[in-house]
Design a protein around this motif. Structure first.
Motif, PDB file in Angstrom:
ATOM      1  N   LEU A  82       0.848  -1.179   0.000  1.00 45.15           N
ATOM      2  CA  LEU A  82       0.000   0.000   0.000  1.00 45.15           C
ATOM      3  C   LEU A  82       0.888   1.236   0.000  1.00 45.15           C
ATOM      4  N   SER A  83       0.398   2.328  -0.545  1.00 43.75           N
ATOM      5  CA  SER A  83       1.150   3.576  -0.479  1.00 43.75           C
ATOM      6  C   SER A  83       1.179   4.055   0.967  1.00 43.75           C
ATOM      7  N   PRO A  84       2.227   4.766   1.355  1.00 43.91           N
ATOM      8  CA  PRO A  84       2.353   5.220   2.755  1.00 43.91           C
ATOM      9  C   PRO A  84       1.177   6.062   3.239  1.00 43.91           C
ATOM     10  N   ASP A  85       0.516   6.779   2.306  1.00 40.82           N
ATOM     11  CA  ASP A  85      -0.611   7.628   2.715  1.00 40.82           C
ATOM     12  C   ASP A  85      -1.964   6.938   2.562  1.00 40.82           C
ATOM     13  N   ASP A  86      -1.952   5.631   2.243  1.00 45.92           N
ATOM     14  CA  ASP A  86      -3.208   4.904   2.148  1.00 45.92           C
ATOM     15  C   ASP A  86      -3.812   4.761   3.548  1.00 45.92           C
ATOM     16  N   PRO A  87      -5.134   4.980   3.701  1.00 46.42           N
ATOM     17  CA  PRO A  87      -5.767   4.858   5.021  1.00 46.42           C
ATOM     18  C   PRO A  87      -5.521   3.521   5.705  1.00 46.42           C
ATOM     19  N   LEU A  88      -5.335   2.447   4.924  1.00 47.19           N
ATOM     20  CA  LEU A  88      -5.111   1.134   5.518  1.00 47.19           C
ATOM     21  C   LEU A  88      -3.691   0.985   6.080  1.00 47.19           C
ATOM     22  N   ALA A  89      -2.784   1.869   5.700  1.00 46.61           N
ATOM     23  CA  ALA A  89      -1.390   1.735   6.123  1.00 46.61           C
ATOM     24  C   ALA A  89      -1.231   1.860   7.638  1.00 46.61           C
ATOM     25  N   VAL A  90      -2.212   2.501   8.306  1.00 46.61           N
ATOM     26  CA  VAL A  90      -2.100   2.679   9.764  1.00 46.61           C
ATOM     27  C   VAL A  90      -2.329   1.376  10.516  1.00 46.61           C
ATOM     28  N   VAL A  91      -2.837   0.354   9.821  1.00 45.99           N
ATOM     29  CA  VAL A  91      -3.112  -0.919  10.494  1.00 45.99           C
ATOM     30  C   VAL A  91      -1.824  -1.557  11.003  1.00 45.99           C
ATOM     31  N   GLY A  92      -0.702  -1.353  10.306  1.00 52.60           N
ATOM     32  CA  GLY A  92       0.576  -1.890  10.762  1.00 52.60           C
ATOM     33  C   GLY A  92       1.356  -2.538   9.641  1.00 52.60           C
ATOM     34  N   THR A  93       2.454  -3.190   9.972  1.00 49.77           N
ATOM     35  CA  THR A  93       3.296  -3.903   9.006  1.00 49.77           C
ATOM     36  C   THR A  93       3.799  -5.195   9.641  1.00 49.77           C
ATOM     37  N   PRO A  94       4.123  -6.197   8.825  1.00 46.29           N
ATOM     38  CA  PRO A  94       3.836  -6.262   7.385  1.00 46.29           C
ATOM     39  C   PRO A  94       2.368  -6.582   7.152  1.00 46.29           C
ATOM     40  N   LEU A  95       1.856  -6.167   6.017  1.00 46.12           N
ATOM     41  CA  LEU A  95       0.438  -6.381   5.699  1.00 46.12           C
ATOM     42  C   LEU A  95       0.278  -7.173   4.413  1.00 46.12           C
ATOM     43  N   SER A  96      -0.589  -8.139   4.476  1.00 46.65           N
ATOM     44  CA  SER A  96      -1.009  -8.873   3.279  1.00 46.65           C
ATOM     45  C   SER A  96      -2.519  -9.065   3.373  1.00 46.65           C
ATOM     46  N   GLY A  97      -3.222  -8.784   2.293  1.00 47.27           N
ATOM     47  CA  GLY A  97      -4.668  -8.937   2.309  1.00 47.27           C
ATOM     48  C   GLY A  97      -5.301  -8.378   1.062  1.00 47.27           C
ATOM     49  N   PHE A  98      -6.580  -8.063   1.139  1.00 49.01           N
ATOM     50  CA  PHE A  98      -7.273  -7.509  -0.022  1.00 49.01           C
ATOM     51  C   PHE A  98      -8.502  -6.722   0.431  1.00 49.01           C
ATOM     52  N   VAL A  99      -9.004  -5.928  -0.494  1.00 44.30           N
ATOM     53  CA  VAL A  99     -10.225  -5.153  -0.284  1.00 44.30           C
ATOM     54  C   VAL A  99     -11.275  -5.689  -1.242  1.00 44.30           C
ATOM     55  N   HIS A 100     -12.440  -6.033  -0.700  1.00 44.60           N
ATOM     56  CA  HIS A 100     -13.530  -6.585  -1.512  1.00 44.60           C
ATOM     57  C   HIS A 100     -14.683  -5.581  -1.572  1.00 44.60           C
ATOM     58  N   PRO A 101     -15.081  -5.131  -2.786  1.00 43.08           N
ATOM     59  CA  PRO A 101     -16.223  -4.218  -2.892  1.00 43.08           C
ATOM     60  C   PRO A 101     -17.527  -4.993  -2.703  1.00 43.08           C
ATOM     61  N   ILE A 102     -18.443  -4.419  -1.953  1.00 43.63           N
ATOM     62  CA  ILE A 102     -19.725  -5.078  -1.688  1.00 43.63           C
ATOM     63  C   ILE A 102     -20.806  -4.355  -2.478  1.00 43.63           C
ATOM     64  N   TYR A 103     -21.283  -5.013  -3.518  1.00 43.47           N
ATOM     65  CA  TYR A 103     -22.345  -4.452  -4.349  1.00 43.47           C
ATOM     66  C   TYR A 103     -23.605  -5.304  -4.186  1.00 43.47           C
ATOM     67  N   VAL A 104     -24.741  -4.634  -4.127  1.00 43.77           N
ATOM     68  CA  VAL A 104     -26.035  -5.321  -4.157  1.00 43.77           C
ATOM     69  C   VAL A 104     -26.698  -4.876  -5.451  1.00 43.77           C
ATOM     70  N   GLY A 105     -26.746  -5.793  -6.421  1.00 45.11           N
ATOM     71  CA  GLY A 105     -27.157  -5.389  -7.756  1.00 45.11           C
ATOM     72  C   GLY A 105     -26.077  -4.491  -8.332  1.00 45.11           C
ATOM     73  N   SER A 106     -26.472  -3.324  -8.779  1.00 48.49           N
ATOM     74  CA  SER A 106     -25.508  -2.372  -9.340  1.00 48.49           C
ATOM     75  C   SER A 106     -25.144  -1.261  -8.363  1.00 48.49           C
ATOM     76  N   GLU A 107     -25.656  -1.344  -7.124  1.00 52.17           N
ATOM     77  CA  GLU A 107     -25.441  -0.273  -6.156  1.00 52.17           C
ATOM     78  C   GLU A 107     -24.381  -0.670  -5.131  1.00 52.17           C
ATOM     79  N   LEU A 108     -23.455   0.248  -4.872  1.00 50.11           N
ATOM     80  CA  LEU A 108     -22.398   0.018  -3.905  1.00 50.11           C
ATOM     81  C   LEU A 108     -22.947   0.113  -2.486  1.00 50.11           C
ATOM     82  N   GLU A 109     -22.722  -0.929  -1.706  1.00 48.76           N
ATOM     83  CA  GLU A 109     -23.115  -0.915  -0.302  1.00 48.76           C
ATOM     84  C   GLU A 109     -21.935  -0.520   0.577  1.00 48.76           C
TER      85      GLU A 109
END
Length: 299
Positions: A82-109
């Protein structure tokens, strides 16, 4: 309750255990979908600000924004950090994972970020499938919960309008006087579903009558309440107003005795009540405190 805070947290903790995650952050879209705000996280000790989607770069922006904008998972690990200024970077190091978008139909939840503190591959294919399944299930539950809340809120608004319409109808005369040589008729229709305008015809002696027409400033429930209070010009009951002021203070609403005596201040107070969850009770108590009297046709 499906979609409630406790319900969401229980399922996310189940996700963390079955998916082998060390941490999770669930963000939901704000009204209009302009931002992503934290709804539930395993790291409440960390500062997470809202993520603005408008103007975010789908290629280089925050991982959570990229996932939402591209409708696809965004992965990160020490080899693709992640970039140093990414909001997830504050979680700590080292980091491995992913971000999953949650859509219901065509609308972002919302978006769900999950990860582990490791340099190795974060999750197996089976764990990823579990995380996707639970995340998408939560999205459906959250959407259903919001639809139900909107329905109940609409029912409450409808009921309030029915009450206000009843108040307004009670202000209009059922029968008008029939003075010799005249035929009187009256009709009133609100610009909205309910308002505060009213009229009255009163007999004056044996040969005269007084026509009263009032146009209350504003529309809707506050106007109807205002008209109900000021239709008759009686002196308020000070003892009841004092008790009413005490109850308002306990409910966090500021009310002063002069608010009941000055039309502009009363109108402002009634508008302020519209956002209070106990407004129906407060409306009725205020009406009881405002003693009403008949018109004095001599004045």
């Amino acid at each position: 309750k499906g979609g409630g805070a406790g319900f969401t947290e229980r399922w996310l903790n189940e996700l963390r255990e079955r998916g082998g995650a060390d941490w999770f952050i669930l963000r939901l879209g704000t009204t209009g979908g302009a931002q992503l705000a934290v709804n539930c996280t395993s790291r409440p000790d960390l500062p997470f600000s809202n993520i603005t989607l408008a103007g975010a770069d789908p290629n280089t922006g925050p991982a959570e924004a990229r996932a939402a904008l591209n409708h696809s998972d965004v992965w990160f690990d020490p080899s693709s950090p992640l970039s140093p200024d990414d909001p997830l970077a504050v979680v700590g190091t080292p980091l491995s994972g992913f971000v999953h978008p949650i859509y219901v139909g065509s609308e972002l939840e919302g978006v769900l970020a999950v990860g582990r503190y490791t340099n190795a591959q974060a999750f197996t294919a089976g764990q990823v499938n579990i995380i996707h399944t639970i995340a998408d299930f939560l999205g459906i539950q959250l959407r259903n919960s919001r639809i139900q809340e909107d329905y109940l809120r609409g029912r409450l608004v409808t009921r309030e309008l029915e009450i206000a319409a009843t108040i307004q109808r009670s202000l209009l005369p059922v029968r008008l006087p029939e003075p010799p040589g005249f035929r009187l008729a009256g009709f009133s229709k609100s610009a909205s579903k309910v308002g505060g305008d009213f009229y009255e015809v009163l007999a004056v002696g044996e040969e005269g009558f007084l026509c009263v027409i009032a146009d209350v400033m504003g529309k809707g429930v506050p106007a109807a309440m205002f008209a109900a209070i000021f239709r008759s010009h009686g002196t308020p009951d000070e003892a009841k107003l004092d008790r009413f002021a005490t109850m308002c203070a306990e409910l966090g609403v500021k009310f002063e005795m002069d608010d009941a005596l000055d039309p502009k201040r009363l109108s402002a107070f009634l508008k302020k009540l519209q956002a209070h969850p106990k407004k129906q009770v407060l409306h009725m108590l205020l009406l009881r405190a405002m003693k009403q009297a008949v018109y004095d046709v001599q004045n």
